[in-house]
Write a protein that holds these residues in place. Structure first.
Motif, PDB file in Angstrom:
ATOM      1  N   HIS A   1       0.852  -1.186   0.000  1.00  0.00           N
ATOM      2  CA  HIS A   1       0.000   0.000   0.000  1.00  0.00           C
ATOM      3  C   HIS A   1       0.886   1.234   0.000  1.00  0.00           C
ATOM      4  CE1 HIS A   1      -3.530   2.456   0.987  1.00  0.00           C
ATOM      5  NE2 HIS A   1      -2.702   3.141   1.749  1.00  0.00           N
TER       6      HIS A   1
ATOM      7  N   SER B   1      -2.393   5.751  -0.890  1.00  0.00           N
ATOM      8  CA  SER B   1      -3.821   5.439  -1.077  1.00  0.00           C
ATOM      9  C   SER B   1      -4.073   4.323  -2.076  1.00  0.00           C
ATOM     10  CB  SER B   1      -4.647   6.668  -1.492  1.00  0.00           C
ATOM     11  OG  SER B   1      -4.597   6.902  -2.894  1.00  0.00           O
TER      12      SER B   1
ATOM     13  N   ASP C   1      -3.502   0.340  -3.384  1.00  0.00           N
ATOM     14  CA  ASP C   1      -3.067  -1.005  -3.018  1.00  0.00           C
ATOM     15  C   ASP C   1      -2.348  -1.651  -4.197  1.00  0.00           C
ATOM     16  OD1 ASP C   1      -4.242  -0.714  -0.554  1.00  0.00           O
ATOM     17  OD2 ASP C   1      -5.933  -2.047  -0.949  1.00  0.00           O
TER      18      ASP C   1
ATOM     19  N   GLN D   1      -2.665  -2.246   7.383  1.00  0.00           N
ATOM     20  CA  GLN D   1      -3.912  -1.687   6.860  1.00  0.00           C
ATOM     21  C   GLN D   1      -4.737  -2.725   6.107  1.00  0.00           C
ATOM     22  OE1 GLN D   1      -4.882  -0.412   3.493  1.00  0.00           O
ATOM     23  NE2 GLN D   1      -3.236  -1.546   2.506  1.00  0.00           N
ATOM     24  N   PHE D   2      -4.106  -3.858   5.733  1.00  0.00           N
ATOM     25  CA  PHE D   2      -4.856  -4.927   5.068  1.00  0.00           C
ATOM     26  C   PHE D   2      -5.579  -5.836   6.062  1.00  0.00           C
ATOM     27  CE2 PHE D   2      -1.485  -4.123   1.841  1.00  0.00           C
ATOM     28  CZ  PHE D   2      -2.313  -3.785   0.792  1.00  0.00           C
TER      29      PHE D   2
ATOM     30  N   HIS E   1     -10.029  -0.598   5.922  1.00  0.00           N
ATOM     31  CA  HIS E   1      -9.838  -1.156   4.589  1.00  0.00           C
ATOM     32  C   HIS E   1     -11.138  -1.775   4.101  1.00  0.00           C
ATOM     33  CE1 HIS E   1      -8.342  -3.641   1.288  1.00  0.00           C
ATOM     34  NE2 HIS E   1      -7.270  -2.845   1.283  1.00  0.00           N
TER      35      HIS E   1
ATOM     36  N   ASP F   1     -11.743  -4.244   2.138  1.00  0.00           N
ATOM     37  CA  ASP F   1     -11.748  -5.696   1.927  1.00  0.00           C
ATOM     38  C   ASP F   1     -10.597  -6.317   2.714  1.00  0.00           C
ATOM     39  OD1 ASP F   1     -12.292  -8.237   0.912  1.00  0.00           O
ATOM     40  OD2 ASP F   1     -11.119  -7.906  -0.916  1.00  0.00           O
ATOM     41  N   PRO F   2     -10.683  -6.292   4.046  1.00  0.00           N
ATOM     42  CA  PRO F   2      -9.539  -6.703   4.845  1.00  0.00           C
ATOM     43  C   PRO F   2      -9.306  -8.211   4.864  1.00  0.00           C
ATOM     44  CG  PRO F   2     -11.380  -6.142   6.259  1.00  0.00           C
ATOM     45  CD  PRO F   2     -11.796  -5.778   4.866  1.00  0.00           C
TER      46      PRO F   2
END
Length: 421
Positions: A90, A93, A95, A147-148, A153, A155-156
């Motif tokens: 990331h 902003s 991914d 952040q994932f 997020h 779609d974590p």
């Protein structure tokens, strides 16, 4: 005498941003590195984009790895050491995840056995390619990969604290296998310290890897609440450095301020130099600071679309490699001797339980109490509530006074007298 604190910059290529890996131009990279070296900085942090380097789980592109080595060698020619981020991950902003982890091949980044095998092989390969380069500092696992793992997020990849602990252990081991004895670490954005449901915890940040990394951005509510010239805004980076020490097992563990920048419009361009000067000075007042690595080297070209507005102007240098006033501030700091700061003897108690770490976030009682103490000149650090009576731990850190947030703050708690014009 040169400062023992390292001064560097996160390298954002002036041509093509991080997409430069698709059209790698060594002459352009050299010109960028010349403009960085001219500031008197001593290191850069660089970002190979993961899907460009490992487009298939069992294909790590040799040409891309060779280009990374060329970049590191070019940095060496200019007296710059290099830290390499692996899993991008990331950035600004966007991914960047390989297709073999998304949509039809959706697999969890932190728990799927095949994904873990691919990640470990990739990190090991990059580290091994650079292991014999004297200016290679080591690997960072990736840029803010936490952040994932949770909201916000969209779609974590959900994981437990225990699963993240195993992931960190394995990935750092892969880096060590590739380049033994280098400075390998991991780095997360401040949700690790502030967000109650983050599976990446403060204890992991402060105990895994060779140093603790903190990323300080005042657009997290700090500048919005308190203003550009407030004590919380100008000391936010120092706060994260000192907050991290509460969880460290080693009382002298180094802390790397690996990302910090002046985000517009909360810090307008004409005020970026003043913000930089205050942030750097306050961070340098933290014992055991490994270094300061500013975000970022060069502005993003306005020809590139869809970045958040603040991303275009974060560079110390313009898109045509001209230094801004903030660059001169950092250059001056890098050229001047930095006296070793005296110990911080007053420690603010923070909760060890990561489920209530939001107490440390902007607006929380730990946050507000820390900056009330700072405004009063106390130079606080932090200590876990589970260690507040541990005489040996306190003595090892030079702590002589313990205070709790409720002893610092009026009731109801609030930050009063904690800003300045």
């Amino acid at each position: 005498m040169p400062s023992a604190v390292r001064f560097g910059v996160n390298y954002t290529p002036s041509e093509g941003w991080f997409h430069h890996w698709l059209d790698f131009d060594l002459d352009s990279v050299r010109a960028d590195l010349d403009s960085i070296a001219a500031l008197g900085l001593d290191h850069v942090r660089v970002f190979p984009l993961w899907p460009y380097f490992q487009p298939n789980r069992t294909l790590i592109r040799g040409r891309a790895v060779d280009q990374l080595v060329q970049l590191v060698d070019a940095a060496a020619e200019r007296g710059l050491d290099v830290n390499v981020d692996g899993l991008q991950g990331h950035l600004s902003s966007f991914d960047f995840l390989p297709a073999w982890t998304r949509t039809w091949h959706r697999r969890n980044l932190f728990t799927d056995p095949d994904v873990l095998d691919g990640q470990a092989a990739y990190l090991r390969t990059l580290a091994a390619a650079l292991a014999d380069r004297p200016n290679f500092l080591g690997m960072t696992l990736g840029n803010e990969v936490n952040q994932f793992s949770a909201g916000p997020h969209p779609d974590p990849d959900r994981a437990t604290e225990e699963e993240i602990d195993r992931w960190l252990t394995r990935m750092l081991a892969a880096c060590e296998e590739g380049a033994p004895g280098r400075l390998h670490l991991h780095a997360e954005y401040d949700a690790t310290w502030y967000q109650d449901d983050q599976p990446f915890t403060p204890a992991q940040a402060a105990r895994h890897g060779a140093v603790t990394a903190v990323h300080s951005w005042v657009f997290n509510g700090t500048a919005q609440r308190h203003g550009r010239t407030s004590v919380p805004t100008e000391h936010h980076a120092a706060y994260l450095v000192e907050l991290s020490k509460a969880w460290a097992a080693d009382p002298r563990r180094p802390v790397w301020l690996q990302e910090v920048g002046a985000p517009a419009p909360l810090v307008a361009p004409e005020h970026a130099a003043a913000f930089t000067e205050a942030t750097v000075a306050n961070a340098l007042d933290c014992p055991d600071l490994w270094g300061i690595t500013w975000w970022c080297s060069h502005d993003v070209s306005r020809e590139l679309a869809d970045f958040p507005g603040l991303e275009y102007g974060l560079g110390l240098l313009t898109n045509d490699r001209k230094p801004k006033d903030a660059a001169r501030v950092l250059a001056r700091a890098a050229s001047e001797p930095v006296p070793a700061p005296t110990p911080r003897t007053t420690a603010l108690v923070v909760p060890a339980d990561p489920a209530v770490r939001s107490a440390c976030a902007p607006g929380g009682p730990v946050f507000d109490a820390f900056f009330r103490l700072t405004a009063d000149g106390a130079r606080p650090t932090t200590v876990l509530d589970t260690r507040a009576d541990d005489r040996d731990h306190l003595a090892a850190r030079g702590i002589t006074e313990i205070v709790t947030p409720d002893q610092v703050l009026p009731a109801p708690h609030g930050l009063q007298g904690g800003t300045r014009s």
